[in-house]
Every structure is written in C-alpha cells, then in structure tokens.
Design a protein around this motif. Structure first.
Motif, short mmCIF file in Angstrom:
data_model
loop_
_atom_site.label_atom_id
_atom_site.label_comp_id
_atom_site.label_asym_id
_atom_site.label_seq_id
_atom_site.Cartn_x
_atom_site.Cartn_y
_atom_site.Cartn_z
N ARG A 33 0.83 -0.96 0.24
CA ARG A 33 0.34 0.12 0.22
C ARG A 33 1.01 1.29 -0.12
O ARG A 33 1.94 1.35 0.50
N ILE A 34 0.33 2.33 -0.37
CA ILE A 34 1.28 3.69 -0.40
C ILE A 34 0.23 4.64 -0.66
O ILE A 34 -0.61 4.62 -0.94
N LEU A 35 1.15 5.70 0.50
CA LEU A 35 0.16 6.42 1.14
C LEU A 35 1.28 7.55 0.45
O LEU A 35 2.91 8.18 0.14
N GLY A 36 0.49 9.50 -0.09
CA GLY A 36 1.32 9.84 -1.52
C GLY A 36 1.24 9.63 -2.46
O GLY A 36 0.42 8.54 -3.02
N PRO A 37 1.91 9.43 -3.68
CA PRO A 37 3.16 10.50 -3.11
C PRO A 37 2.90 11.86 -2.97
O PRO A 37 1.81 12.84 -2.41
N ASN A 38 4.32 12.57 -2.75
CA ASN A 38 4.00 13.75 -3.14
C ASN A 38 3.45 14.50 -1.29
O ASN A 38 1.89 15.32 -1.50
N CYS A 39 3.74 14.30 -0.54
CA CYS A 39 2.82 13.92 0.97
C CYS A 39 3.99 14.80 2.31
O CYS A 39 5.61 14.39 1.81
N LEU A 40 3.41 14.86 2.76
CA LEU A 40 4.02 15.25 4.83
C LEU A 40 4.54 13.88 5.06
O LEU A 40 5.97 14.50 5.57
N GLY A 41 3.64 13.29 5.37
CA GLY A 41 4.07 12.01 5.72
C GLY A 41 3.01 11.55 7.21
O GLY A 41 2.20 12.13 6.49
N PHE A 92 -1.80 11.58 12.31
CA PHE A 92 -2.52 12.57 12.03
C PHE A 92 -1.07 11.91 9.98
O PHE A 92 -0.22 11.49 10.26
N LEU A 93 -2.19 13.12 9.32
CA LEU A 93 -1.28 12.03 7.88
C LEU A 93 -1.87 13.20 6.66
O LEU A 93 -2.47 13.88 6.87
N SER A 94 -0.87 12.69 5.67
CA SER A 94 -0.75 14.06 5.16
C SER A 94 -1.00 13.00 3.87
O SER A 94 -0.58 11.85 3.45
N LEU A 95 -2.00 13.32 3.01
CA LEU A 95 -2.98 12.67 2.11
C LEU A 95 -1.55 12.24 0.24
O LEU A 95 -1.63 11.41 -0.44
N GLY A 96 -1.34 13.75 -0.07
CA GLY A 96 -0.62 13.88 -1.02
C GLY A 96 -1.68 13.48 -2.15
O GLY A 96 -2.63 14.12 -2.48
N ASN A 97 -1.19 13.10 -3.37
CA ASN A 97 -1.69 12.81 -4.46
C ASN A 97 -2.38 11.32 -4.45
O ASN A 97 -3.67 11.28 -5.64
N LYS A 98 -2.75 10.67 -3.47
CA LYS A 98 -3.48 9.59 -2.77
C LYS A 98 -3.80 8.89 -4.35
O LYS A 98 -4.92 8.57 -4.42
N LYS A 146 -12.18 10.31 -4.00
CA LYS A 146 -11.79 9.72 -4.82
C LYS A 146 -12.65 8.38 -5.52
O LYS A 146 -12.72 9.04 -6.62
N ASP A 147 -13.58 8.16 -4.44
CA ASP A 147 -14.38 6.90 -4.82
C ASP A 147 -15.82 7.70 -3.72
O ASP A 147 -15.74 7.16 -2.51
N GLY A 148 -16.31 8.66 -4.55
CA GLY A 148 -17.59 8.49 -3.51
C GLY A 148 -18.98 7.64 -3.06
O GLY A 148 -18.87 7.86 -2.23
N GLN A 149 -18.44 7.35 -4.75
CA GLN A 149 -19.99 5.72 -3.38
C GLN A 149 -19.94 4.96 -2.85
O GLN A 149 -19.56 4.63 -1.90
N GLN A 150 -18.34 4.51 -3.17
CA GLN A 150 -18.07 3.77 -1.37
C GLN A 150 -17.79 4.79 -0.06
O GLN A 150 -17.64 4.43 0.84
N PHE A 151 -17.38 6.27 -0.57
CA PHE A 151 -17.08 7.41 0.85
C PHE A 151 -17.88 6.97 1.61
O PHE A 151 -18.49 6.42 2.81
#
Lengths: 356, 696
Positions: B122-130, B179-185, B214-219
């Motif tokens: 699983r990937i968090l980001g890219p382009n995120c703060l961590g 605490f989490l930064s999502l980045g590009n998801k 990202k996925d409205g119905q799943q949200f």
C-alpha cells in the motif's frame, strides 16, 4: 481494361472518400486497380515539389508504384489558369492520355477522380464529360443529398452530357437518417423513371467528416503537450468550454467524439471535458495549463494541444477544417469501406464494369 | 491492513540525510526522537547518518515493514520494486514530481500504482508530508513540530495545511492520535483511513481536510459505517465556483458539485465544517464532551446581553432553550438573589462568584429536561473567573451532559481558559460558537439514533431497458425522449399511453387506437425542448386536425432546425394534468447518480426550490427529499385543496434510484413534469428525457 470516372454534382460531396473506398473494395475482390486524378486541385508543397493530397494518399493506401506525376499530370495552379485564359495552354489531351497509358498498364480497372464539380474544367476542355470521352470511361456520379432539391443537380448533369450512355448511375451521399425512407419510397423510383440508376444511398456518417487529433495540431498549428500516442483519434465536433463549472459536465456529455476549445487557465473546464470523454483539449492563447491538469491528461490519455491563437480564431479555423480533412486516417478508411459495402450496389457496379 | 501503516516494527528511511533541514534528514530526526521500533536509514553515499548505521540499498536492510521514500521521483519505481522483495507492507512516498508536476510525473505515478497493485504494497502519497502516530512516538513527517497525544485523528489533502495545524494545535493544547498527509492519493485515500480509524481505539473523533474524494459511492458506504461509531468532521474546500477552479488546477481532479458533497455528507452522517475554525470548534466539543440526549439547552450567564445573544444563536442553530422543571426553578429561586433571572437563560447577575455558578450548574445538571449547558462569563468586578472555571470542571467531571463555555473577554480570561482546557471543557471566545458546537453534538446524536430502513429492490424489467438503450447506442443516439417512455414503464413508473408514428398514416392509426383527443410530440434526438420549436400540440380532436398538425409541425421544425434528425412523432393519450412535479437525476463526477426533486414550473425554474440525494436511496431518504423543499406544504393540501399522492412520488423516486444505479450509462434523466394526482390516485409521466454516455 475498364475505366470509371467518379464525378460529383458539386464540390465536397465525398468523391475522394468514395473513390478510395471503391478502389479498396475492388482490390480486395481481386482486381488490379489503377488510379488517376488527371487534374490536381488539392495541392501542397512537399520536398520542393507540388503534389496533390488525394493522389499522395491513394497512391500510398493502394500501394501504387506509378509516379505521382503520372497519376496527376496537370496541376490546377493559378498560373495554369492564367495561361488557360491567355490561350497559352495546349496539349492537355495528349499529356493526360500518355499519363493514362502509363498508369493503366497491367490494370483491370482504373478509377479516375473527376473535377470538383461535374462541369468544372470546361474552360480548358477537360470537364468530367470531356475526360470520360478522352479515356473512354463510364461515369459514376456522386451527389451530396441535402433535400429533394439535390435531385435538380443530378438531372441537370445527366442532361448536359452529350454521350448519356457513359452514365452508369448515381450514388446519393451523406443522406440524413430521417430521409432514408423517403429516398427509398419516392426518390429512387423517380430517378429510375428518369433513366438514372441509383447505385447506392450512403447515410450521413460523422466519422467521415471527422479530423484526427494529430491533424488538428498540424493545421492550427499547435503543440501537443500530452498523450501523443492518441494522435489518430478522430474528432467529429468542436465544443467551446466557456461556461460555469457545474454546467460544463452536462454540456459535454450531450456530445460525442468531440474536442473542447477552452482557455489554458480554465482547469475546471479542462477536467470536466476529460471526465466526459473528450477526444482532445485545445487550449488557446498560449496559456499553459497547470502541471496537475497535464498529469491527469497523461493518465487519462487525453491529448492537450496548445495553440497561440485566441478562441474565436481557433474555432473559425477548426470549422473550416471539419468535413474537409483528408481520408488518410486508417479508422476513416475502415469506416468508408464498411459504409460502401453496406450501401453501394456493388454487384450492379461490377456488372457495369464487365459490360464495358 | 492499514493498522500496520501506523504501527510498524521497523522503518526504512530511503533517502535519509545527515542534514535535518532536508526532508530526508528531518524525517529521520523526527523518528529518532520517540519511535521505539527499529530505524534503518538508507543512502548509497553514507555509512552513518545522525548516529545510525546507514545501508547502501534497500536490499541490505534487515527489515522494513514501513518504507519512507524521500528520493527523486524518477528513482521511486525501482526502489518500490526492491521494497516488494522485502517484508514491506506499506510505503510512504514523500517525494514530489509525480502527477502534480505534469505528464512525465504522471507516467511515473501510473507506474507506482501498477507496482502497488501487483505487489500488494500500500502506498501513501506521493507528494505528501508523511504521517504521525502519537501513541507509539512515530513521527514520520518532515514537519518542524510534533503533536501532543490526544484522541483526534486528522487527515489532510494539503501538506502545507498539516504543518500549520501541528503548529497551531501545539499552542492551543490540542492533541492527536493519528496525523496524516494524503498527498496525491495514488493508492491510500480517505476511505481507507475512515475505515481504519473508525476501528482505532485511540481515536474518538475523525477530522479531514479534503479537496476531492476518490470514490464517492464508496465514501458514502464507509462514512456511514464510521459515523455509527464516532463523529467524522470534514472540511471540503472548493465550495464556490472560484474555489473549485483553484482546486481543479491544484489537484488535477474534478471535484464534482458542492451540492453533491452536501447530500453525501448528509446521507452518511458526516459533519461538514465550513472553516478551520468550525473544524476545531467541533472537534474540541466532540473530543471532550458526552453527546446530549436532545436539543434542550440551559444557558448560565452573569450578564444579560451575552445571554440574549446566546439565546439567539441557539435558535439559529436548532437548539431549544429548556423550560425548567418546577424543582429546578425552586432551587434557583432559593439559591439566587431575587433580581436574578431564574428562567432560561439563568442570569446569576454581574456580582456573581463561583458559588452562584455552582448552584446554577447543579440545578441545570440535575434537571432531566436539560440536555446540555452553555456557560457564559463576562469579566466584572466580582467575577472570580478561575474559580468559575473550576466549578464548571467539577460539574463536567461526571460527564453526563455536555457543557461548553464562553469566557467573553481578553486578558482576564487567559487563566480561566487554561483551566478549562486542562479540565477538558471546550471554551469559545464568543457565545455563538459555543452554541454551534453544542448543536453539532446534538445533531450527531440524533443522526446516530436513526435506524436506516433497508434499500428496496423492485421487480423491474431490466432487460427491457437494456435493449432500448443498447439499440440507441448502436445507432449512435445518445439522447432519448418521449419515444422511449417504455424505459420508465419497465421500472414501474406510470406513463401515459403513447405510440410512435413515422408517417402521417401511422399517426392516424395511432390516434385511432388511443382515441381522440390526443397529443402529438415531435421525436428527434436533436431536440430537447420540443415546445420551444413548436414540437408539441395537445388536444387534437379529430383526423383533420391531426393531419393538419402533422404537416405544419414537420414543416416548421424543418425550417427552424434543418439539421435535426426527425424520427416521426409520438401520439399520446390526453390526461388531466394534476400537480406538476419534477424528478430527475444527473451523474456527479465524484458521487455518481444524484437524484433531484422539486415542484414544477416557477418553483424549480425561478425559486430553484429543489432537493438532492445521492442514489441509491431508501424510503426515508425519498421522504426527506420531498419534505426538504420549501414548497412541500403545497403537496399536503392547503386552502381546501386535496393532498397529493406523496407515496406515489416516493415510489417514483425509489424506482428512479434503482434505474440510475442499474444503468451507469445514464448521465442525465428528467421527468418534467410528472403529474401527481390526489392521494391514492397515483402519478403519471407524459414525457421524459434521458442522456446516455458512451460505454467506457
């Protein structure tokens, strides 16, 4: 060896497309097919010489070995026409005849693409009727059908030819879907009654009017920023993206196979268009889109074309290009062959050829 | 599972640096501070960094359950492949240079998504703060500060906002669990975290700053589950046309319409904050106070003006001022001076000290009618702010009813504010904000109590609709109208009798079959507003009129719209018009089918009195949609008019919802109007319009 001249009642009737399609089909059937467009009118400069675009395309598609100068021996340049008016042109018949001898060697059938309209070329003695006489060709007349009034043109062309026995029949092209029943019930019987064979009724098809993304970029001209691999995609309509974000998506979704022209700064419109499956984005005014939008376009494989002209100028330009673009795109060729196979009376055409 | 993202036993920092000013150095420095697991810096050019042995490649690292990647984007795909050969389960890609940077970056992002899918990493980001977990000391961010332990989990689509929040929370004494930064998801997005955090024992409140979903119905499905367990408060930016343009340009994703977010949040119990201030006002109340049983509030104040303002604010946000029980009034009458106001708001008077507040607090707390308490304090000569704050904490200590306070003032309130903060009672600078926070608690409580009725599945002719749609798409027709009314009939929405006629002879036969008078409507995929071009004629009485109408209609339309494809006319039975309503749907970019309901004519066109809901909907949602419009009373029968058949509208909405969900290729559908008759007499659709999209 048989010769068919494909003429049309008016310009931009789909003559080149039908010639190309018919040639492909005849070739598939096993005939050795030759092609000639004696009087070149779609001229462009390439590698320091003048060349007719249709000639170049068909030569490539049919894999013809003859030289382009034999396929199209005469170029209708301004200079040529001036000379005609001053009476300085002679020997046309001879050059066409000798070129024809070369391109028809070892061929079963030669298709000749006529002038823009049936009586064009009369001033230098090379109207379609003259050429047909010169090369002993039968004539297949293409008529773009707009309303029942289009029949006037067909009847007129039939009346002006001095050798009516050369006329094979007509193909009604670009027929709106809702007119098809009337054509079958009313127009066809009428024409047959008048001695005009109807050899095909081709329904309107937007693919044939379409233009490839790569060609848009080449003609405008513009720079393709993303998804260059999608250059062959065909665009049938041009939409302008100048509305509010919320209405953009609904607006684009009502259309199909379109390109959207909008400003580089309208990221909302650009994304709405991509969401609604636009074929490409044309961004005007040299306004570079945001990097994130470029990224999305690359992932969604939507080409973005950046042009320097403003939106109005770009649209004017695109409107002129639509419906007059070349047939060289493989999708278009496939489509025209498909259409001809389903709407032309190929048996009747072949019977005519065999009878000749 | 995402739990491992927050609780790895080992972390490899790929691109670790000696320089704590660089992201690769800052992350390592932050981790070293408190993280108890194994830390493995990776950098091909170093043997030691910040006192740790440095590995030259991922291959050499003993273990890397979590890998944090801080290297140039171009090198990330290969590094990710190396990680897939280790025990790595999750990867945080801090590096920028992906989709947000243009076409080349987008290609890289596609590559890492593919690697993630193939390897299961699983990937968090890219382009995120961590990300950060305060409960095991894992600060895998390059933010300058860290966070206090707390029970609030927060995710943010803006990395920069993350650093501001950390900085601000430190000064406001707010603690976080995660605490989490999502980045590009690219992979992990809001739905994964909602699901994970709703099961996290250390988290009581979930906050999110989002620019898109990202996925409205799943949200909706995930959020509905999450909000059953704990409150979820979301800021969704890009609400306005200008804001959404900015979001589009920033994220490269189409955010969808704001009203779709409003409906989706409403349907899934998500609390929407409209500003950072609201986000933290609400989260402070949720993270410290119990939920109120209802909307009845007691206001305790030492000044009249603030009390009145608080009363106004309560009504505006849907709270009610409680009418006290006689025992409470007695207690207040005996305990407070005669000038005091013993009714709500309780005014303990300007000279009140903490004893009077104590008494009023106790009285309000023990009154069963009171669900929550707002305490207001203005700094007057006798006011012992700190003692009052202590009194509030004492009362709040038993945690049976929520208490919020507003110490209204500046310097003299600083100490009191600190005391309340330590005692976990949320204090707001103005009474309105206190009332609003309390109202949000009450509304969430109310939402939690609703038991959702199940989705109904009607017995419909799905194949019937499929064949109509298929044959249209095969013909290259994407707009269907009155000639395809059978689509509605297949789904049990009543339609008028209607026959398609291609010629005048067919039209005459159709009219004969249906019986005069009939209506005639032009059929064309290119004409969406038929009456605007003279394409509708009603009350045609006989053959002569029908022949005349047909000829004139075809001729006129041929002149106005020469390029329109005309496919004949539709002959329909004439029905009493009933009350005109509109039901419809359009496909939102992020949430999919959005249903719409409104009263026809001026109510929709001029007053825009319409309601929305994301499909699928259940019977409660449908009823709510109908009741939500301002003109709803007109349907219940006013001034002697009979009540309309609301049940038949509910039924139509539910059937439309099923149709929209079964056929994702429908992007727009309007039944305008739907005639609704008196109760028990049903409704009928004389016309409709549908827009299809190409199948992807």
């Amino acid at each position: 060896m048989k010769t068919i001249l494909i003429g049309s009642t008016e310009g931009f009737s789909g003559k080149s497309a039908i010639t190309l399609g018919l040639a492909t089909i005849l070739k598939e059937t096993g005939y050795k097919v030759g092609f000639m467009k004696p009087l070149g009118n779609k001229l462009k400069w390439e590698a320091d010489r003048l060349i007719d675009e249709d000639t170049q395309n068909i030569k490539k598609i049919l894999g013809l070995s003859e030289s382009v100068d034999d396929i199209t021996p005469i170029h209708l340049t301004d200079d040529f026409l001036h000379k005609v008016l001053k009476g300085e042109v002679s020997g046309l018949e001879q050059s066409i005849r000798s070129a024809f001898d070369k391109i028809s060697r070892d061929k079963d059938i030669v298709l000749i693409e006529g002038n823009a309209a049936f009586s064009d070329g009369a001033i230098y003695g090379m109207s379609d009727a003259n050429v047909a006489h010169l090369l002993n060709a039968s004539i297949l007349l293409v008529a773009k059908y707009r309303s029942m009034k289009s029949i006037d043109n067909i009847i007129t062309d039939y009346k002006i030819i001095s050798e009516p026995e050369r006329m094979m029949g007509v193909v009604l092209n670009d027929v709106p879907e809702d007119e098809l029943t009337d054509i079958e019930d009313l127009v066809k019987p009428y024409l047959i009654n008048q001695g005009v064979d109807v050899l095909g009724v081709i329904p309107k098809d937007f693919t044939l009017r379409s233009i490839a993304v790569g060609q848009i970029a080449e003609m405008l001209p513009g720079e393709i920023l993303t998804a260059k691999e999608k250059c062959e995609e065909l665009v049938e309509h041009i939409l302008v993206g100048a509305m509010e974000t919320d209405s953009a998506l609904g607006f684009f979704r009502k259309s199909h196979n379109y390109a959207v022209v909008t400003g580089g700064d309208r990221a909302d419109i650009q994304l709405a268009a991509m969401e609604a499956n636009t074929k490409c984005l044309i961004l005007t005014g040299n306004l570079y889109p945001s990097a994130a939008v470029l990224g999305t376009a690359q992932i969604k494989e939507v080409p973005i074309i950046l042009v320097s002209a403003d939106t109005m100028t770009t649209i004017d330009h695109l409107e002129t290009l639509m419906g007059r673009s070349s047939m060289s795109n493989p999708e278009k060729i496939k489509k025209i062959v498909e259409l001809l196979k389903s709407s032309l009376d190929l048996d009747a055409i072949i019977r005519h050829i065999d009878k000749q | 599972m995402l739990e491992e993202l927050f609780e790895p036993s080992s972390i490899a920092i790929i691109g670790a640096s000696r320089d704590p000013k660089k992201p690769g150095g800052a992350i390592l420095a932050n981790l070293i501070k408190e993280f108890e697991g194994n830390i493995y810096p990776v950098n091909p050019k170093s043997d030691m960094v910040q006192g740790f042995k440095c590995y030259h490649s991922v291959d050499e690292v003993p273990s890397a359950e979590l890998a944090v990647i801080v290297i140039p984007a171009g090198l990330v795909p290969d590094t990710l492949k190396q990680c897939s050969k280790k025990d790595t389960k999750n990867v945080v890609i801090i590096s920028a240079g992906f989709k947000e940077s243009g076409p080349e970056g987008a290609i890289l992002e596609k590559q890492i998504i593919d690697i993630s899918r193939d390897s299961g990493i699983r990937i968090l980001g890219p382009n995120c703060l961590g990300l950060l977990n305060t409960h095991n000391g894992m600060n895998a961010t390059f933010a300058a500060g860290s966070a206090r332990k707390g029970n609030i989990a927060i995710m943010s689509q803006s990395g920069a906002l993350c650093t501001s929040i950390l900085d601000w929370a430190a000064s406001e004494n707010i603690g976080f669990s995660k605490f989490l930064s999502l980045g590009n998801k690219a992979d992990i997005a809001e739905n994964d975290l909602l699901d994970s955090w709703s099961h996290d024992d250390e988290t009581d409140v979930i906050l999110a700053y989002l620019e898109g979903i990202k996925d409205g119905q799943q949200f909706i499905r995930t959020a509905r589950e999450a909000t059953k367990r704990k409150p979820v408060v979301v800021i969704k930016s890009g609400r306005t046309s200008t804001g959404s343009k900015a979001a589009a340009s920033h994220t490269g994703t189409l955010a969808g319409s704001d009203r779709a977010y409003t409906s989706a949040f409403d349907q899934s119990g998500v609390i929407r904050a409209y500003s950072m201030e609201e986000l933290f006002d609400y989260s402070r109340a949720f993270s410290t106070q119990p939920l109120p049983e209802g909307f009845n509030v007691a206001i305790i104040t030492n000044a009249g003006g603030p009390g009145i303002m608080a009363a106004d604010a309560c009504e505006e946000v849907g709270l009610r001022l409680a009418s006290f029980k006689p025992e409470t009034i007695d207690k207040l009458r005996h305990g407070l001076p005669p000038q005091a106001n013993i009714y709500n708001p309780i005014d303990v008077l300007g000279d009140a000290t903490s004893q009077r507040y104590d008494l009023a607090l106790e009285a309000a707390m023990s009154d069963p009618i009171v669900d929550g308490i707002i305490v207001l304090v203005s700094p007057q000569a006798m006011t012992d702010v700190e003692q009052i704050a202590q009194a509030v904490i004492r009362t709040s200590g038993n945690r049976t009813k929520p208490i919020v306070t507003s110490l209204i003032g500046g310097n003299s309130m600083v100490e009191g504010d600190k005391i309340l903060d330590m005692g976990k009672v949320p204090n707001y600078p103005y009474p309105g904000r206190a009332a609003k926070a309390l109202s949000v608690l009450a509304k969430y409580r109310q939402y939690k109590e609703i038991v959702r009725s199940p989705y109904e599945q009607f017995d419909v002719d799905e194949n019937g609709v499929r064949s109509i749609i298929d044959s249209a798409i095969n013909e290259g027709i994407y707009t269907l109208g009155v000639e395809s009314l059978d689509i509605l009939a297949c789904y049990g929405i009543p339609t008028v009798r209607s026959i398609h006629a291609r010629t005048i002879e067919e039209a005459l036969q159709a009219a004969e079959k249906i019986g005069y008078p009939v209506a005639m409507k032009i059929v064309s995929p290119d004409i969406s507003h038929k009456s605007d071009v003279g394409g509708v004629k009603i009350n045609i009485k006989d053959e002569k009129e029908l022949t005349f109408t047909y000829t004139v209609m075809r001729q006129n339309i041929g002149r106005i719209l020469p390029d329109a494809r005309i496919k004949g006319v539709q002959i329909q039975e004439m029905r009493y018009t009933g009350k005109e309503i509109i039901v419809g749907m359009h496909k939102d970019a992020q949430f999919g089918p959005m249903l719409m309901f409104g009263l026809g004519g001026i109510y929709v066109d001029i007053l825009k009195d319409v309601s929305f809901a994301v499909a699928p909907i259940n019977r409660d949602d449908a009823n709510k949609m109908i009741q939500q419009i301002r003109s709803f009373p007109l349907l219940t029968g006013v001034r002697g008019e009979e009540a309309s058949d609301i049940d038949s509208i509910v039924d139509s909405l539910l059937r439309l919802s099923q149709l929209a969900c079964d056929f994702p290729e429908i992007v727009e559908l309007d039944i305008n109007p739907l005639f609704v008759y008196a109760r028990g007499k049903g409704c009928v659709a004389p016309d409709f319009r549908i827009i299809l999209e190409e199948r992807k």
